[in-house]
Design a protein around this motif. Sequence first.
Motif, PDB file in Angstrom:
ATOM      1  N   LYS A   1       3.645  -6.088 -88.198  1.00  0.00           N
ATOM      2  CA  LYS A   1       5.074  -5.898 -88.522  1.00  0.00           C
ATOM      3  C   LYS A   1       5.869  -7.189 -88.312  1.00  0.00           C
ATOM      4  O   LYS A   1       7.091  -7.134 -88.093  1.00  0.00           O
ATOM      5  CB  LYS A   1       5.643  -4.786 -87.631  1.00  0.00           C
ATOM      6  N   GLU A   2       5.165  -8.319 -88.337  1.00  0.00           N
ATOM      7  CA  GLU A   2       5.794  -9.641 -88.179  1.00  0.00           C
ATOM      8  C   GLU A   2       6.518  -9.783 -86.835  1.00  0.00           C
ATOM      9  O   GLU A   2       7.521 -10.477 -86.736  1.00  0.00           O
ATOM     10  CB  GLU A   2       6.777  -9.933 -89.331  1.00  0.00           C
ATOM     11  N   ARG A   3       5.989  -9.067 -85.811  1.00  0.00           N
ATOM     12  CA  ARG A   3       6.562  -9.221 -84.467  1.00  0.00           C
ATOM     13  C   ARG A   3       5.539  -9.933 -83.599  1.00  0.00           C
ATOM     14  O   ARG A   3       4.335  -9.833 -83.842  1.00  0.00           O
ATOM     15  CB  ARG A   3       6.885  -7.839 -83.871  1.00  0.00           C
ATOM     16  N   ARG A   4       6.006 -10.638 -82.579  1.00  0.00           N
ATOM     17  CA  ARG A   4       5.077 -11.347 -81.682  1.00  0.00           C
ATOM     18  C   ARG A   4       4.197 -10.335 -80.942  1.00  0.00           C
ATOM     19  O   ARG A   4       4.648  -9.232 -80.618  1.00  0.00           O
ATOM     20  CB  ARG A   4       5.861 -12.177 -80.666  1.00  0.00           C
ATOM     21  N   SER A   5       2.945 -10.753 -80.651  1.00  0.00           N
ATOM     22  CA  SER A   5       2.039  -9.832 -79.931  1.00  0.00           C
ATOM     23  C   SER A   5       1.350 -10.591 -78.798  1.00  0.00           C
ATOM     24  O   SER A   5       0.207 -11.029 -78.934  1.00  0.00           O
ATOM     25  CB  SER A   5       1.010  -9.241 -80.895  1.00  0.00           C
ATOM     26  N   PRO A   6       2.101 -10.779 -77.690  1.00  0.00           N
ATOM     27  CA  PRO A   6       1.558 -11.591 -76.582  1.00  0.00           C
ATOM     28  C   PRO A   6       0.265 -11.019 -75.989  1.00  0.00           C
ATOM     29  O   PRO A   6      -0.587 -11.778 -75.523  1.00  0.00           O
ATOM     30  CB  PRO A   6       2.682 -11.577 -75.543  1.00  0.00           C
ATOM     31  N   PHE A   7       0.103  -9.677 -76.042  1.00  0.00           N
ATOM     32  CA  PHE A   7      -1.102  -9.062 -75.476  1.00  0.00           C
ATOM     33  C   PHE A   7      -2.356  -9.624 -76.163  1.00  0.00           C
ATOM     34  O   PHE A   7      -3.327 -10.007 -75.507  1.00  0.00           O
ATOM     35  CB  PHE A   7      -1.039  -7.536 -75.646  1.00  0.00           C
ATOM     36  N   PHE A   8      -2.302  -9.716 -77.492  1.00  0.00           N
ATOM     37  CA  PHE A   8      -3.467 -10.213 -78.234  1.00  0.00           C
ATOM     38  C   PHE A   8      -3.671 -11.717 -78.009  1.00  0.00           C
ATOM     39  O   PHE A   8      -4.805 -12.181 -77.975  1.00  0.00           O
ATOM     40  CB  PHE A   8      -3.330  -9.871 -79.725  1.00  0.00           C
ATOM     41  N   SER A   9      -2.556 -12.431 -77.832  1.00  0.00           N
ATOM     42  CA  SER A   9      -2.687 -13.868 -77.527  1.00  0.00           C
ATOM     43  C   SER A   9      -3.414 -14.048 -76.199  1.00  0.00           C
ATOM     44  O   SER A   9      -4.326 -14.869 -76.087  1.00  0.00           O
ATOM     45  CB  SER A   9      -1.309 -14.529 -77.446  1.00  0.00           C
TER      46      SER A   9
END
Lengths: 141, 359
Positions: free
Chosen positions: B328-336
Motif C-alpha cells: 500500500k506504498e507505506r513504510r514497513s520497518p518490520f520487514f526491513s
Amino acid sequence: MNRRKFIDLFLGGSLIGTFIAFLYPTISYLLPTKQIEVVIKKITAARLGELAPNTSKIFKFGTSPGILINTSDGELRAFSAICTHLTCTVIYEEDTGTILCPCHNGRFDLGGNVVSGPPPAPLESYNVEISGEDIVVSKKG
Amino acid sequence: MKNILQSIYSYLDSRFMLSGLIQFAKKKKVPEHKHSFWYYFGGICLFLFILQVLTGILLLLYYSPSVNSAHESIIFIMSQVKFGWLMRSVHSWSANILIAAIFIHMFSSFFLKAYRSPRELTWITGFFLLLVFLAFGFSGYLLPWNELSFFATRVGTDIAGTLPLIGKHIKTFILGGTDVTGATISRFFWLHIGILPLLTVMILGIHVLLVQTLGMSKPIGIPENKVKEVPFFPNFILKDSLGWMLMLAIIGVLCVFFPWEIGQKADPFAATPIGIKPEWYFCFMFSTLKIIPAHIFSIEGEMIALFGFMIGGLLWMLVPFLDRNAAKERRSPFFSVMGWIVLLYIVVMTAVTYLLPGL
C-alpha cells in the motif's frame, strides 16, 4: 454424447495419452540404472606391522572406505570411515587419540561413539582379527 | 554509403520492426535518486552471466567429463592450452562475483521494497534465478573432480538425502547412484551445460521482460513529482556499460594475480582434508550444520536445519505477499528489520566458517 463432445474427448484423450507415452520413457531414462553391488564382508585391511602404534590407515571395504587404527596401546580397531552425519570420510587424530570428521568437526572415541559435534549415531565398528601376516577386517553380525 | 546503410536499415526495420524497439528504448525512463546506484547490479548480473556463457562455451572445447579425464583435462587447460588459464579463471572468478552480485541485487531490491505490487513476479523470478545460479555453482564445483569438490558434493547431496520420504530418491537421482562417482560427473555436467542454462534463459527472459515493461521501482516515500528521470537509452545504458567495464577490469586483475586453483585429484578412498569448507556462498549453511546439536527433541539436527532453510527460503520468496504495508506504498520497518537479521545471519555465519574453523 453428441458428435462434438465425442471428438473433444477423443482428441483430448489422445493428447494426454501421447504426453504420457513420451513422459514415461523420459522419466525412466533419467532415473539411474541399478548397478549390481558385490557385498564384501571380509577384507585384508593391512599387513601385520604395517601400522605403527597411534597411527591409522584408510582401506577400501567394497565400495566404501574403512579406517583401521592401531591405538597407542597397540590395540587394533576398525570402523566404517563414513561419518554418520553427512558421509564425509573420517580421520584418526593422533594428538587427541580420537576420530575426527573434518567436514563439521564431529568427533568419535576409539569405540566409535560420538564425543562431540553433530553426528547423530556412532561409527559402524568392524571385527579385527589376525590371520597369519594379514590384519583381516570383517563386518559384524 | 549513407544511402546503402539507410536502405539496409529500412530492409531490416520493415522485417524486425526495429524502429518500434528504438522508440521504446528512447521513451523508457529510469528514476534517479539517492539509491539509484543499486539499479546497476541487475545489469552487472546480466553481463556476468553472458561472460559465463562465453567462457563456458570455450572451456567445453577441452573439458572432458569423466572420472579418469575430468581433472586431467583441467590441468591440460591450465597448463597446456594457450590462455586456457585465463579462460578458466575468468569463468570461475566471474561465477563467484556473479553470485555476490545476485546477493547484492536481491538485498538492495529487498531493502528498497522493489518487490511490492506490481513487481511480485519480478521478485519471484529473481528468487528462482538465485536458486538456479546456486545450482550452477554447486554443479560446476564438482566438474574439476578435486578432493574439495568431491567431499562438498557428498555433503551437499547427503543434506538432500535427509529429507523424509523423498530424500533418498532425490539423492540417488542427483548422484546417478548411491555415491559420488563417474555417473555424478555426467549428471552434473548435463545439469551445468544443458538444463540450468535452459532454465536460466527462460526465467531470465521473463525477469528482464518484466523489468522492461513495468520499469524500475521507486523507493517508498519519494513523492512522484520529486523523482528525476533519465532516459534508459543512451544515458542509463552508458552508465551500465561503465559498470560492466569496471567488472571486466576487476576480473582481469584477479585472474592474472590469482589464477583459479586446480586442487588435488579426488580420491574416494582418501580421508577428508582438514579445514574443508564449501564455496563461500554455502558457508552460512555449512556453519549452521556444524553448530546445530545432533538431536533436538529427538529429531535429527540437520533435518531441522534443512527445514529451517526451506521455510526461510519460502517466506523470502513470498515476501511481496506478506508485506501488506509496502503493497500500500507505506513504510514497513518490520520487514526491513527482518531483512537486516537475515543479512547479518548470513554474514556472521560465513565469517565464522573462515575465522573459527575449529568451531
